[in-house]
Design a protein around this motif. Structure first.
Motif, PDB file in Angstrom:
ATOM      1  N   TYR A  47      87.877 -81.694  -7.688  1.00  0.00           N
ATOM      2  CA  TYR A  47      88.595 -82.883  -7.222  1.00  0.00           C
ATOM      3  C   TYR A  47      88.923 -82.767  -5.740  1.00  0.00           C
ATOM      4  CZ  TYR A  47      89.532 -84.228 -12.103  1.00  0.00           C
ATOM      5  OH  TYR A  47      89.408 -84.602 -13.420  1.00  0.00           O
ATOM      6  N   VAL A  48      89.206 -83.934  -5.147  1.00  0.00           N
ATOM      7  CA  VAL A  48      89.804 -84.033  -3.820  1.00  0.00           C
ATOM      8  C   VAL A  48      91.162 -84.706  -3.975  1.00  0.00           C
ATOM      9  CG1 VAL A  48      89.691 -85.238  -1.603  1.00  0.00           C
ATOM     10  CG2 VAL A  48      87.669 -84.045  -2.476  1.00  0.00           C
ATOM     11  N   PHE A  49      92.191 -84.114  -3.365  1.00  0.00           N
ATOM     12  CA  PHE A  49      93.519 -84.730  -3.320  1.00  0.00           C
ATOM     13  C   PHE A  49      93.749 -85.274  -1.911  1.00  0.00           C
ATOM     14  CE2 PHE A  49      95.832 -82.006  -6.780  1.00  0.00           C
ATOM     15  CZ  PHE A  49      94.999 -82.547  -7.746  1.00  0.00           C
ATOM     16  N   ASP A  89      92.707 -81.403 -16.831  1.00  0.00           N
ATOM     17  CA  ASP A  89      91.874 -80.613 -15.919  1.00  0.00           C
ATOM     18  C   ASP A  89      92.737 -79.842 -14.923  1.00  0.00           C
ATOM     19  OD1 ASP A  89      89.590 -81.520 -17.153  1.00  0.00           O
ATOM     20  OD2 ASP A  89      89.057 -82.946 -15.564  1.00  0.00           O
ATOM     21  N   PHE A  90      93.779 -80.492 -14.405  1.00  0.00           N
ATOM     22  CA  PHE A  90      94.625 -79.839 -13.411  1.00  0.00           C
ATOM     23  C   PHE A  90      95.394 -78.670 -14.031  1.00  0.00           C
ATOM     24  CE2 PHE A  90      95.126 -84.282 -11.339  1.00  0.00           C
ATOM     25  CZ  PHE A  90      93.823 -84.218 -10.876  1.00  0.00           C
ATOM     26  N   ILE A  91      95.942 -78.867 -15.216  1.00  0.00           N
ATOM     27  CA  ILE A  91      96.753 -77.830 -15.853  1.00  0.00           C
ATOM     28  C   ILE A  91      95.907 -76.635 -16.272  1.00  0.00           C
ATOM     29  CG2 ILE A  91      98.247 -77.337 -17.845  1.00  0.00           C
ATOM     30  CD1 ILE A  91      99.192 -80.252 -17.674  1.00  0.00           C
ATOM     31  N   SER A  92      94.663 -76.888 -16.621  1.00  0.00           N
ATOM     32  CA  SER A  92      93.772 -75.792 -17.018  1.00  0.00           C
ATOM     33  C   SER A  92      92.908 -75.306 -15.853  1.00  0.00           C
ATOM     34  CB  SER A  92      92.864 -76.245 -18.165  1.00  0.00           C
ATOM     35  OG  SER A  92      92.016 -77.312 -17.767  1.00  0.00           O
ATOM     36  N   HIS A  93      93.261 -75.725 -14.632  1.00  0.00           N
ATOM     37  CA  HIS A  93      92.432 -75.422 -13.462  1.00  0.00           C
ATOM     38  C   HIS A  93      92.316 -73.921 -13.208  1.00  0.00           C
ATOM     39  CE1 HIS A  93      90.629 -75.729  -9.524  1.00  0.00           C
ATOM     40  NE2 HIS A  93      91.623 -75.046  -8.990  1.00  0.00           N
ATOM     41  N   ALA A 126      95.280 -73.617  -6.131  1.00  0.00           N
ATOM     42  CA  ALA A 126      95.310 -72.905  -7.412  1.00  0.00           C
ATOM     43  C   ALA A 126      96.545 -73.364  -8.176  1.00  0.00           C
ATOM     44  CB  ALA A 126      95.352 -71.396  -7.198  1.00  0.00           C
ATOM     45  N   TYR A 127      96.362 -73.680  -9.439  1.00  0.00           N
ATOM     46  CA  TYR A 127      97.460 -74.160 -10.282  1.00  0.00           C
ATOM     47  C   TYR A 127      98.495 -73.056 -10.496  1.00  0.00           C
ATOM     48  CZ  TYR A 127      99.856 -75.230 -14.690  1.00  0.00           C
ATOM     49  OH  TYR A 127     100.799 -75.424 -15.665  1.00  0.00           O
ATOM     50  N   PHE A 195      98.361 -76.011 -22.125  1.00  0.00           N
ATOM     51  CA  PHE A 195      98.244 -76.383 -20.714  1.00  0.00           C
ATOM     52  C   PHE A 195      99.365 -75.848 -19.835  1.00  0.00           C
ATOM     53  CE2 PHE A 195      96.942 -80.119 -23.336  1.00  0.00           C
ATOM     54  CZ  PHE A 195      95.610 -79.815 -23.364  1.00  0.00           C
ATOM     55  N   SER A 196      99.878 -74.640 -20.116  1.00  0.00           N
ATOM     56  CA  SER A 196     100.897 -74.082 -19.247  1.00  0.00           C
ATOM     57  C   SER A 196     100.265 -73.094 -18.280  1.00  0.00           C
ATOM     58  CB  SER A 196     101.982 -73.393 -20.074  1.00  0.00           C
ATOM     59  OG  SER A 196     101.393 -72.390 -20.849  1.00  0.00           O
TER      60      SER A 196
END
Length: 335
Positions: A47-49, A89-93, A126-127, A195-196
């Protein structure tokens, strides 16, 4: 050809041309022209933020910031919940396999020219964690990898860096650790499925951010001395040594302590501001030391070491780490 470089400025069109050059671009509309979260085509979970500090959307005002350690506080779009695919996707990044690129600006318009401000590329993310109690939007914390912004660049960007206040005296002498049970491998797996946090706190990986690790070691040092004194072994309490401070980091452990019976305890301390399930790094020397001295080896995992939490917690893993925890290679030496 436009190339991606950290701390360089880019327009939305230029970012589009880097990641998706063969699709049409329309200013101020469409995916690349206006959205804050853009999935890179043909890349799984990349992704791009695009982030603009101080923005509002409907009734929601985004409360976003960056600390001196490069930790970004960020919210998703107000319509997004915990079960949205992008949020999952973000939480499991996993930054080792996928990329989230951060482009930031501190205001939308240049007041002098009345034109859109460019974005500064701050690097990959990184998450770290998210708040499971809040959604629409979902609240996240991210580590900006390889964070090394200069005060001059921050001033040029008009970026206010949030200072993290960590008073060593307060943590060492006024707080006591609270012991908990170590997480089992199964509980870590179940935790990940919900997803933590399951990535390393990468601010701690940076040697420039050693203060939190030192505070954790000092807390464990005081904890060990207190246990021995409470058991009437003042003689042993006086012998407890902060080896990593006295000798440096090459000994394979951080603290030399003792059981009530007088047997030596080799204690390695791993500290995080994150939660119980946050993984940590060990060197090959540390792992091998735990094997060689398994009967006397103790790993103290200190977590929730943050100014807003009164009593940080810890759990203990005894013996050969390789027999109790999954070791994941993140780098390889190639001959």
């Amino acid at each position: 050809m436009i190339q991606l470089q950290r701390y360089q400025q880019y327009s939305r069109k230029e970012v589009h041309d880097i990641f998706d050059p063969y699709s049409p671009f329309t200013p101020s509309t469409g995916t690349w022209g206006m959205q804050g979260i853009v999935k890179i085509p043909n890349r799984l979970k990349d992704y791009v933020f695009f982030v603009t500090f101080g923005q509002k959307q409907g009734d929601h005002t985004f409360d976003e910031s960056i600390t001196e350690d490069g930790i970004l506080t960020w919210q998703s779009q107000p319509k997004q919940g915990l079960h949205d695919q992008s949020i999952r996707d973000f939480i499991s990044h996993d930054h080792l396999n996928h990329n989230i690129h951060l482009f930031l600006r501190t205001r939308k318009m240049d007041k002098t020219t009345n034109k859109s401000m460019p974005y500064t590329y701050l690097g990959r993310l990184a998450y770290l964690s998210h708040d499971p109690e809040r959604e629409k939007p979902v609240y996240f914390k991210w580590q900006i990898l390889d964070w090394e912004i200069t005060p001059e660049l921050a001033k040029e960007m008009n970026l206010e860096i949030t200072k993290v206040v960590m008073d060593e005296q307060d943590y060492t002498y006024r707080q006591q650790l609270v012991q908990s049970e170590p997480p089992t491998n199964q509980s870590v797996k179940e935790h990940a499925n919900h997803f933590s946090a399951r990535l390393v706190n990468y601010a701690e990986e940076n040697q420039k951010k050693r203060s939190i690790g030192l505070i954790g070691e000092q807390l464990v040092l005081e904890h060990e001395k207190r246990l021995l004194r409470d058991a009437g072994r003042h003689d042993l309490a006086d012998k407890v040594r902060h080896v990593s401070v006295i000798e440096g980091d090459g000994a394979g452990y951080d603290i030399l302590s003792f059981t009530h019976e007088g047997q030596e305890k080799y204690i390695e301390v791993k500290t995080t501001s994150g939660g119980k399930h946050t993984p940590f790094y060990m060197t090959i020397n540390e792992v091998n030391f735990s094997k060689a001295y398994a009967n006397q080896y103790y790993l103290y995992r200190v977590y929730n070491l943050r100014p807003d939490i009164k009593s940080p917690e810890f759990y203990i893993i005894r013996g050969d780490i390789s027999l109790q925890k999954q070791l994941v290679a993140t780098q390889f030496k190639v001959f």
